[in-house]
Design a protein around this motif. Structure first.
Motif, mmCIF file in Angstrom:
data_model
loop_
_atom_site.group_PDB
_atom_site.id
_atom_site.type_symbol
_atom_site.label_atom_id
_atom_site.label_comp_id
_atom_site.label_asym_id
_atom_site.label_seq_id
_atom_site.Cartn_x
_atom_site.Cartn_y
_atom_site.Cartn_z
ATOM 1 N N VAL A 54 0.839 -1.215 0.000
ATOM 2 C CA VAL A 54 0.000 0.000 0.000
ATOM 3 C C VAL A 54 0.875 1.268 0.000
ATOM 4 N N PRO A 55 0.684 2.146 -0.997
ATOM 5 C CA PRO A 55 1.515 3.346 -1.124
ATOM 6 C C PRO A 55 1.077 4.445 -0.140
ATOM 7 N N ARG A 56 1.719 4.505 1.018
ATOM 8 C CA ARG A 56 1.306 5.484 2.043
ATOM 9 C C ARG A 56 1.449 6.915 1.533
ATOM 10 N N HIS A 57 2.414 7.169 0.636
ATOM 11 C CA HIS A 57 2.613 8.537 0.141
ATOM 12 C C HIS A 57 1.379 9.049 -0.606
ATOM 13 N N PHE A 58 0.597 8.135 -1.130
ATOM 14 C CA PHE A 58 -0.616 8.482 -1.863
ATOM 15 C C PHE A 58 -1.680 9.072 -0.933
ATOM 16 N N LYS B 288 4.649 14.486 1.913
ATOM 17 C CA LYS B 288 4.942 13.281 1.120
ATOM 18 C C LYS B 288 6.353 12.757 1.357
ATOM 19 N N SER B 289 7.302 13.683 1.547
ATOM 20 C CA SER B 289 8.685 13.220 1.728
ATOM 21 C C SER B 289 8.844 12.420 3.032
ATOM 22 N N GLU B 290 7.881 12.582 3.962
ATOM 23 C CA GLU B 290 7.963 11.854 5.245
ATOM 24 C C GLU B 290 7.032 10.642 5.286
ATOM 25 N N ALA B 291 6.429 10.318 4.149
ATOM 26 C CA ALA B 291 5.397 9.273 4.138
ATOM 27 C C ALA B 291 5.891 7.926 4.666
ATOM 28 N N GLY C 238 -7.848 6.962 4.776
ATOM 29 C CA GLY C 238 -8.092 5.657 4.143
ATOM 30 C C GLY C 238 -6.917 4.687 4.116
ATOM 31 N N TYR C 239 -5.757 5.092 4.668
ATOM 32 C CA TYR C 239 -4.570 4.227 4.569
ATOM 33 C C TYR C 239 -4.754 2.874 5.272
ATOM 34 N N HIS C 240 -5.193 2.936 6.534
ATOM 35 C CA HIS C 240 -5.338 1.698 7.309
ATOM 36 C C HIS C 240 -6.397 0.786 6.665
ATOM 37 N N ALA C 241 -7.456 1.412 6.138
ATOM 38 C CA ALA C 241 -8.504 0.633 5.463
ATOM 39 C C ALA C 241 -7.917 -0.099 4.251
ATOM 40 N N ALA C 242 -7.005 0.567 3.533
ATOM 41 C CA ALA C 242 -6.377 -0.067 2.359
ATOM 42 C C ALA C 242 -5.520 -1.258 2.783
ATOM 43 N N VAL C 243 -4.785 -1.106 3.886
ATOM 44 C CA VAL C 243 -3.943 -2.213 4.377
ATOM 45 C C VAL C 243 -4.841 -3.399 4.761
ATOM 46 N N THR C 244 -5.940 -3.099 5.461
ATOM 47 C CA THR C 244 -6.880 -4.161 5.857
ATOM 48 C C THR C 244 -7.493 -4.817 4.622
ATOM 49 N N ALA C 245 -7.853 -3.983 3.643
ATOM 50 C CA ALA C 245 -8.477 -4.491 2.408
ATOM 51 C C ALA C 245 -7.534 -5.430 1.657
ATOM 52 N N ALA D 252 -9.119 5.449 -6.427
ATOM 53 C CA ALA D 252 -8.018 5.646 -7.392
ATOM 54 C C ALA D 252 -7.046 4.466 -7.356
ATOM 55 N N LEU D 253 -6.923 3.830 -6.186
ATOM 56 C CA LEU D 253 -6.004 2.688 -6.071
ATOM 57 C C LEU D 253 -6.707 1.349 -6.329
#
Ligand code: SAM
Length: 216
Positions: A31-35, A42-45, A88-95, A123-124
């Motif tokens: 999962v691209p956290r920077h997204f 973004k540089s700290e993603a 939505g990051y954690h949801a993407a990891v779970t998905a 988008a992902l």
């Protein structure tokens, strides 16, 4: 170093430090956290820290996302309820872990964040995530019961509706507390078992079973 390289390094470090299972490692690696992070961060993603996402909220630190996934023992095909979508990051990891045969239902109280999360996830290509705007302290009855539930904001106590919407044999992970917060794992069988994982730091859960109602 590009994002892919940074992402791989972070996943490898977390795997080593937390002894991650293959499925959680693969999800963090993918999962691209920077997204999900605002432009100026973004540089700290791929630094293992929470980051601001606007509206006084944060994207959780990757190690916390990984730990919560491990504690829930997520499996392919499960129906999972997330309270506190954020971006939505954690949801993407779970998905990633529950796969196309599973579903993640995620409730967010701030409509603008819910919209942002919907855009990011679609988008992902995460069409196995349903983002709902509302008071997550009430759970989400229309899709209940759930195999697993996790809460990404700290509650004053265990919200009764969440316990009711958890399947028998299901598991919930939830931070509880105000200034001092503890992450709990709750197992629902014919009785409720609850054990503490350790001290954590989350934003507060608002709403009916949260610290106070939204409007106050
Ligand atoms: N899951 C996110 C991620 O992917 O990094 C992190 C979410 S952030 C730490 C916690 C979120 O919980 C915030 O977006 C906040 O608006 C939300 N929240 C707080 N109380 C809520 C409630 N009663 N219902 C739904 N969302 C709530």
């Amino acid at each position: 170093m590009d994002f892919d390289e940074k992402k791989l390094r972070l996943a490898n470090r977390l795997k080593e430090e937390l002894n991650l299972s293959e499925k959680v490692y693969n999800a963090i690696k993918k999962v691209p956290r920077h997204f999900f992070v605002p432009e100026r961060y973004k540089s700290e993603a791929y630094v293992d820290t929470p980051l601001p996402i606007g509206y006084g909220q944060t994207i959780s630190a990757p190690h916390m996302v990984a730990i919560m996934c491990e504690l829930l023992d997520l499996k392919e095909g499960e129906k999972v309820l997330e309270i506190g979508t954020g971006c939505g990051y954690h949801a993407a990891v779970t998905a990633e872990i529950v796969g196309k045969t599973g579903i993640v239902v995620s409730v967010e109280r701030i409509p603008e964040l819910a919209e942002m999360a919907k855009r990011n996830l679609s988008a992902l290509g995460y069409d196995n995530v349903l983002v709902v705007v509302g008071d997550g302290s009430l759970g989400y009855e229309p899709m209940a019961p759930y195999d697993k539930i996790y809460v990404t904001a700290s509650a004053p106590d265990l919200p009764k509706p969440l316990l009711e919407q958890l399947k028998i044999g299901g598991k919930m992970v939830i931070p509880i507390g105000d200034t001092y917060q503890v992450l709990y794992v709750v197992e629902k069988d014919h009785e409720i078992r609850k054990w503490s994982w350790g001290a954590v730091r989350f934003v507060p859960l608002y709403g009916k079973y949260g610290f106070r109602d939204f409007e106050e």
